[in-house]
Scaffold this motif. Structure first.
Motif, short mmCIF file in Angstrom:
data_model
loop_
_atom_site.label_atom_id
_atom_site.label_comp_id
_atom_site.label_asym_id
_atom_site.label_seq_id
_atom_site.Cartn_x
_atom_site.Cartn_y
_atom_site.Cartn_z
N GLY A 7 40.78 26.51 91.16
CA GLY A 7 41.40 25.96 92.17
C GLY A 7 40.64 26.22 93.55
O GLY A 7 41.44 27.24 94.43
N GLY A 9 41.00 24.87 96.51
CA GLY A 9 41.41 24.03 97.56
C GLY A 9 41.50 24.93 98.86
O GLY A 9 40.95 25.69 99.16
N ASN A 10 42.79 24.68 99.66
CA ASN A 10 42.88 25.33 100.87
C ASN A 10 43.02 26.79 100.75
O ASN A 10 42.50 27.44 101.38
CB ASN A 10 44.23 24.77 101.46
CG ASN A 10 44.24 23.53 101.98
OD1 ASN A 10 43.39 22.75 102.59
ND2 ASN A 10 45.21 22.48 101.44
N ARG A 32 36.64 23.90 90.81
CA ARG A 32 37.69 22.60 91.00
C ARG A 32 37.15 21.39 90.41
O ARG A 32 35.99 21.20 90.21
CB ARG A 32 38.14 22.23 92.50
CG ARG A 32 37.21 21.89 93.14
CD ARG A 32 37.52 21.66 94.76
NE ARG A 32 38.39 20.28 94.87
CZ ARG A 32 39.21 19.76 95.94
NH1 ARG A 32 39.04 20.61 97.01
NH2 ARG A 32 39.87 18.95 95.54
N ASN A 52 36.41 25.06 84.19
CA ASN A 52 37.18 26.46 84.40
C ASN A 52 36.60 27.43 83.15
O ASN A 52 36.69 28.53 83.89
CB ASN A 52 38.46 26.20 84.16
CG ASN A 52 39.08 25.36 85.34
OD1 ASN A 52 38.85 25.63 86.36
ND2 ASN A 52 40.02 24.54 85.03
N ALA A 65 44.77 29.44 91.82
CA ALA A 65 45.09 28.96 93.18
C ALA A 65 45.20 27.49 92.91
O ALA A 65 44.65 26.77 93.56
CB ALA A 65 43.99 29.30 94.09
N LYS A 67 48.22 24.06 92.02
CA LYS A 67 49.40 23.58 92.09
C LYS A 67 50.51 24.18 90.93
O LYS A 67 50.02 24.33 89.72
CB LYS A 67 49.89 22.42 92.29
CG LYS A 67 48.94 21.73 93.51
CD LYS A 67 49.68 22.11 94.86
CE LYS A 67 49.12 21.48 96.03
NZ LYS A 67 49.64 22.16 97.39
N PRO A 68 51.79 24.41 91.15
CA PRO A 68 52.59 25.13 89.97
C PRO A 68 52.55 24.15 88.72
O PRO A 68 52.24 24.89 87.65
CB PRO A 68 54.03 24.72 90.60
CG PRO A 68 53.78 25.00 92.13
CD PRO A 68 52.39 24.50 92.45
N SER A 92 52.81 29.47 93.94
CA SER A 92 54.38 30.04 94.16
C SER A 92 55.40 29.29 92.98
O SER A 92 55.03 28.34 92.72
CB SER A 92 54.56 29.28 95.48
OG SER A 92 53.80 28.04 95.80
N MET A 113 50.59 36.94 96.84
CA MET A 113 50.90 35.73 97.92
C MET A 113 50.09 35.77 99.17
O MET A 113 50.47 36.39 100.16
CB MET A 113 52.21 35.73 98.07
CG MET A 113 52.89 34.58 98.87
SD MET A 113 52.30 32.97 98.25
CE MET A 113 52.88 32.77 96.77
N PRO A 114 48.72 35.57 99.18
CA PRO A 114 48.05 35.70 100.38
C PRO A 114 48.12 34.31 101.46
O PRO A 114 49.06 33.66 100.82
CB PRO A 114 46.35 35.43 99.87
CG PRO A 114 46.71 35.03 98.27
CD PRO A 114 48.02 34.79 98.14
N ASN A 115 47.57 34.39 102.29
CA ASN A 115 47.40 33.12 103.17
C ASN A 115 46.03 32.86 103.62
O ASN A 115 45.19 33.40 103.31
CB ASN A 115 48.37 33.41 104.38
CG ASN A 115 48.24 34.28 105.34
OD1 ASN A 115 46.89 34.62 105.77
ND2 ASN A 115 49.12 35.20 105.92
N ILE A 116 46.03 31.85 104.28
CA ILE A 116 44.56 31.26 104.44
C ILE A 116 43.82 31.89 105.44
O ILE A 116 42.41 31.78 105.53
CB ILE A 116 44.54 29.55 104.82
CG1 ILE A 116 45.45 29.28 106.20
CG2 ILE A 116 45.07 28.68 103.62
CD1 ILE A 116 45.32 28.06 106.50
N ALA A 166 52.89 32.95 103.98
CA ALA A 166 52.30 32.11 103.74
C ALA A 166 52.73 30.90 104.86
O ALA A 166 51.89 30.43 105.62
CB ALA A 166 52.29 31.58 102.17
#
Ligand SMILES: NC(=O)c1ccc[n+]([C@@H]2O[C@H](COP(=O)([O-])OP(=O)(O)OC[C@H]3O[C@@H](n4cnc5c(N)ncnc54)[C@H](OP(=O)(O)O)[C@@H]3O)[C@@H](O)[C@H]2O)c1
Length: 258
Positions: A7, A9-10, A32, A52, A65, A67-68, A92, A113-116, A166
């Motif tokens: 993943g 993405g962002n 991706r 993958n 990383a 989407k759920p 998440s 749970m990191p952040n960008i 996040a």
């Protein structure tokens, strides 16, 4: 370690760039489906793929990383190649129970749970695992300590960590935007107002972390009795500054639990 991020993405892209820049001796692959959109990662020495399963057999750590709603499909796809690996899910709302049921056995499953801001070595990353896997968390904790700060928490706080750590990036940026707009109203051009507002927020954070202080201790240092700082600060509080932030964070938590 060989790290495979599914993943790009962002979040996945930001974590990949952070790990590539701030850790040593790790090789990183990001996947991706629309691989063209992550070609820029190659300039950091990151390998990219649309498949993958490509190279996943040699990976030590798989970071999810996506989407759920993509988790089950992706895990079904990579399951035959996962044996013995650490699966670190940044997704998440997807629980350790669910992940362990899908890939448990020889794998160690952790939630992260990191952040960008990981991209700049400045993520606040919360990590959790089942009690039986806690002892195996260290490599993941060490990894995310290199791209910011890593804290091990109980899984029941993961939703709260998502909101504070996040979503918190957006809350902090909105504070800076509001300061910038006020700066324009009191005389600065937009560029200068943003530079002053952003650096002031960074400076306040640096002091807080370096001095291991409580915010009010530092606020005391800039509030002269009867001065302009305390007058402005109290006016903001009369208008609900702290209260609106607390209410917003609680609303985000309520939303995440729906
Ligand atoms: N953004 C944040 O600040 C943040 C912070 C903490 C946690 N998270 C969590 O991280 C996850 C990703 O969030 P995000 O904001 O990065 O979302 P995003 O930008 O939409 O990234 C998700 C990526 O997954 C890729 N993807 C979808 N299906 C795939 C598949 N089958 N194989 C490989 N890649 C696939 C998508 O690209 P393609 O469509 O091209 O495949 C997309 O680039 C979410 O669960 C979110 O809750 C995000």
């Amino acid at each position: 370690m060989k790290i495979h991020i599914i993943g790009g993405g962002n979040l996945g892209g930001a974590v990949a760039i952070g790990l590539a820049q701030f850790t040593l001796d790790n090789t990183i692959t990001v996947t991706r489906r629309n691989v063209k959109l992550i070609e820029h990662l190659q300039q950091y020495g990151i390998a990219i793929a649309a498949d993958n399963t490509k190279g996943i057999a040699v990976a030590d750590v798989i970071i999810l990383a996506i989407k759920p709603w993509q988790v089950d499909t992706v895990l079904d796809e990579v399951l035959p190649h996962l044996s013995g690996k650490i699966i670190a899910s940044a997704v998440s709302g997807v629980t350790l129970g669910h992940l362990n049921k899908k890939v448990g056995g020889t794998n160690t499953v952790v939630r992260i749970m990191p952040n960008i801001a990981a991209q700049y070595g400045a993520s606040a990353t919360c990590i959790s695992a089942e009690a039986s896997d806690i002892a195996k968390l260290q490599p993941i904790s060490d990894l995310f300590d290199k791209v910011g700060t890593a804290v091990i928490i109980d899984e029941k706080l993961m939703d709260a960590a998502t909101v504070l750590g996040a979503c918190g990036t957006a809350f902090a940026l909105r504070y800076i935007r509001a300061s910038m707009q006020a700066g324009i109203e009191i005389g600065f051009d937009a560029k200068t107002a943003l530079a002053i507002a952003a650096q002031t927020a960074l400076g306040a954070t640096e002091m807080l972390l370096k001095e291991n202080a409580h915010p009010e201790q530092l606020i005391d240092k800039v509030t002269t009795p009867q001065g302009c700082t305390i007058a402005g600060l109290n006016e903001m509080e009369h208008e609900g500054f702290s209260s609106s932030l607390i209410k917003g964070i609680k609303t985000s938590l309520k939303k995440i639990k729906e």
